[in-house]
Enzyme design. Structure first.
Site, PDB file in Angstrom:
ATOM      1  N   ARG A 280      24.627   9.832  30.549  1.00  0.00           N
ATOM      2  CA  ARG A 280      23.658   9.365  29.552  1.00  0.00           C
ATOM      3  C   ARG A 280      23.266  10.530  28.674  1.00  0.00           C
ATOM      4  NH1 ARG A 280      19.736   5.768  33.558  1.00  0.00           N
ATOM      5  NH2 ARG A 280      21.398   4.396  34.288  1.00  0.00           N
TER       6      ARG A 280
ATOM      7  N   GLN B  87      24.280   8.106  40.914  1.00  0.00           N
ATOM      8  CA  GLN B  87      23.274   7.177  41.416  1.00  0.00           C
ATOM      9  C   GLN B  87      23.697   6.656  42.780  1.00  0.00           C
ATOM     10  OE1 GLN B  87      23.364   4.207  38.248  1.00  0.00           O
ATOM     11  NE2 GLN B  87      21.232   4.683  37.806  1.00  0.00           N
TER      12      GLN B  87
ATOM     13  N   LYS C 200      11.524  -4.616  36.343  1.00  0.00           N
ATOM     14  CA  LYS C 200      11.833  -3.831  37.539  1.00  0.00           C
ATOM     15  C   LYS C 200      10.599  -3.370  38.293  1.00  0.00           C
ATOM     16  CE  LYS C 200      12.553   0.264  34.652  1.00  0.00           C
ATOM     17  NZ  LYS C 200      13.482   1.313  34.243  1.00  0.00           N
TER      18      LYS C 200
END
Ligand SMILES: [Zn+2]
Ligand SMILES: [Zn+2]
Length: 659
Positions: free
Chosen positions: A375, A393, A483
């Protein structure tokens, strides 16, 4: 308007106090007058008021029905006033010390305030005590803060006469129809939206100037350069002391510094925001992955791996190109096809889900990947391992039916809390982030997803008996779904957002994924996106700072160094190393012809938890002398006994047999 009284007598207003009691006062009565009418001591300790939740000057007239709360300087609401007032006082101090300096803006920020100055000569470090001394004088003078409303013309004229060109620009930037307020403290005044406390004396003595920095007028590098002074202020000296101590601790624990001393990783210019993992750092990283892999395996996750780059059109389909494109790395191949590095693993996992027909009996289907995502972050935002451009991740996607949302989210929650506990994090804060402005999917789906997570949050709160704190963050969700964010509190009280659980009714459908339900109908699965460590790189950085490098034995990349005192013990030292390795411990020898004190010092700096010191006598008796990091004590133990106890201690928490 339903109140008949307001029709009959418009010159009175109702004020409601925090305890629910109300009082009728003449419209235009000031907060100070109300406080005085209650008690002189209340009036004395009140520095400002809150009207319908918004802070206001105590001297402001009350002209409408409001709920009122009097604020004293030790109330949490007063902190921003103390800091804002301190910024004004700092500006006066600087102008009185260096006449001709222009003041620009001086807002309150997290943990303090700053003010930007236009001054020919740069500030010098020795200016800080001078400014602080002058500030103390101004505070001691205890002049009241008073407010005047000026016309634009008058304000511009006055600032022009004073040579304050930046202030003229600020006056011009105030929207038409908005009052132009000038706050006085004695003779000195500043253009300001307010509010302020009653007088400079309320600032108190718990303030400190922290550092200088360069800044551009309005943050634009085409504009003149200004000099910024950062400061902080608290209601009490105790709080200031605590804060300064925390800062010192944070510096001592800085993962970049410890990463160097422990030889874990480095960064370099050619790869901004990318970690060069050294052997020890990579061992730590792999220890974390190994731990997580075992935990996921037990929960029925299946680990996969998906491509790092895929064609652009695929990301257009997923919605990433439109909603996340500015953060994506792209590359054009010689055949002119455009590829993107994956910023997320989700679309890849949907492809794996789509491979082979799925039925409702296959759900929940849990796909996990230690996926490296890319990113783009502006270089100014990068910060060691805490903010990088390429990270791994511990990602997973759970494909479920709508009925399974609650159950699966609760399972994730339980696993998440249990994992955090294994790392010593017990104070967890869960935030619900709802639909952002930039998003995909119909509002009905968002309603459903947000409701589902709210239900989960309520259930988690209920189960934890209020031990878990929760909060709502409107507009902070991902573009495909709301979330839950899990925030951990570290050893020095800082909060870190790590895990997330996201409920997504959109992506699977967009990418054409379906399952066959019990009535042989095609149905779109709901996807839960979840990560627990979040970014492994970031989590490693957090752990280093949380433990200040003193890892528990199971996490320490190098657990033991065997250091002989004399070269006669070298053979025995190597025997100890072999036996320790056989017991599954991460161990090295240090056979250098150096004094034992130097060896101990060096390995302590590198935060090796255990040093086994061996001399001739230990060799003869098959013993070791154990030194623990951070302790001067040594204990002598039989070799086998010592290794058995160390390998028990080094067992990861998930593999410990219940005692
Ligand atoms: Zn101000
Ligand atoms: Zn995802």
């Amino acid at each position: 308007m339903s109140d008949p009284r307001s029709d009959s007598n418009i010159s009175e207003v109702t004020i409601t106090f925090p305890d629910g009691k109300t009082r009728l006062v003449a419209s235009g009565t000031t907060g100070l007058e109300v406080a005085k009418s209650i008690s002189p001591s209340l009036a004395k300790r009140t520095v400002a008021m809150s009207l319908d939740g918004a802070l206001a000057d105590l001297a402001d007239p009350i002209t409408r029905d409001v709920s009122i709360k009097f604020v004293s300087r030790t109330d949490p609401e007063a902190l921003e006033l103390i800091r804002h007032d301190a910024a004004h006082v700092m500006a006066e101090a600087v102008q009185s010390l260096w006449p001709g300096t222009q003041v620009t803006i001086g807002p309150v920020i997290d943990n303090g305030f700053f003010y930007d100055f236009a001054k020919e000569q740069p500030f010098e470090p020795e200016d800080i005590p001078k400014i602080e001394k002058k500030m103390a004088e101004i505070i001691a003078r205890n002049a009241p803060f008073t407010k005047q409303f000026w016309s634009r013309e008058k304000a511009k004229q006055v600032f022009r006469d004073k040579g304050e060109t930046f202030k003229i620009e600020l006056v011009d930037a105030i929207p038409a129809g908005e009052d132009l307020k000038i706050y006085y403290q004695g003779d000195w005044f500043d253009l300001c939206r307010g509010p302020h406390m009653t007088s400079t004396g309320q600032i108190g003595r718990a303030f400190k100037l922290m550092k200088f920095a360069g800044a551009y007028w309005r943050g634009d590098s085409n504009n003149p350069q200004l000099q910024r002074i950062y400061g902080t202020a608290f209601a009490t000296e105790e709080e200031l002391k605590d804060y300064l101590h925390r800062l010192e601790e944070a510096e001592r624990r800085d993962h970049r510094k410890l990463g160097r001393e422990m030889d874990l990783f480095h960064f370099q210019e050619e790869a901004p925001g990318s970690v060069f993992w050294h052997p020890k750092g990579w061992t730590l990283f792999q220890t974390l992955i190994g731990y997580m892999r075992r935990r996921l395996d037990r929960e029925g996750y299946q680990e996969v791996n998906s491509p790092d780059m895929m064609e652009k059109h695929f990301w257009e389909l997923s919605g990433h190109w439109e909603n996340y494109g500015e953060n994506m790395f792209t590359t054009v191949l010689p055949d002119e096809r455009v590829f993107c590095c994956k910023p997320m693993n989700c679309p890849g996992h949907v492809q794996i889900f789509k491979h082979g027909l799925k039925s409702y009996r296959d759900l929940p289907l849990k796909i996990a990947e230690f996926g490296k995502v890319h990113r783009y972050e502006p270089s100014g935002a990068l910060h060691g391992m805490l903010r990088v451009r390429h990270f791994t991740q511990d990602d997973a996607h759970i494909f479920i039916t709508e009925d399974q949302i609650m159950e699966e989210c609760l399972k994730i929650n339980d696993l998440m809390l249990s994992i955090y506990n294994d790392f010593g994090f017990e104070d967890i804060f869960i935030k619900l982030s709802t639909r952002p402005e930039k998003r995909v999917g119909a509002d009905e789906l968002w309603d459903k997803a947000e409701k589902a997570l709210q239900d989960v949050l309520d259930e988690v709160t209920k189960r934890s008996n209020g031990r878990i704190r929760t909060a709502l963050q409107p507009g902070e969700g991902a573009f495909y779904g709301p979330k839950l964010e899990y925030v951990l509190k570290d050893a020095i009280g800082r909060e870190w957002q790590c895990g997330t659980t996201q409920v997504d009714f959109n992506l699977a459908g967009r990418l054409g994924a379906f399952y066959i339900d019990e009535h042989s109908q095609k149905k779109t699965p709901v996807m839960i996106h979840r990560a627990m460590f979040g970014s492994l790189e970031r989590f490693t950085g957090i752990l280093i700072e949380n433990y200040a490098g003193h890892f528990p034995l199971w996490l320490a990349p190098l657990q033991i160094v065997v250091a002989p005192i004399v070269s006669d013990a070298n053979d025995y030292a190597l025997e100890v190393v072999e036996k320790a390795k056989a017991a599954g411990l991460r161990v090295e020898s240090d056979l250098r012809n150096e004094k034992i004190n130097l060896k101990v010092r060096e390995h302590s700096l590198a935060k090796v938890p255990v040093i086994l010191v061996v001399g001739k006598r230990e060799a003869e008796e098959k013993k070791v002398s154990i030194r623990r990091l951070g302790s001067q004590d040594q204990s002598v133990m039989g070799l086998d006994e010592a290794l058995a106890s160390l390998s028990t201690e080094a067992t990861p928490p998930d593999q410990k047999k219940p005692s």
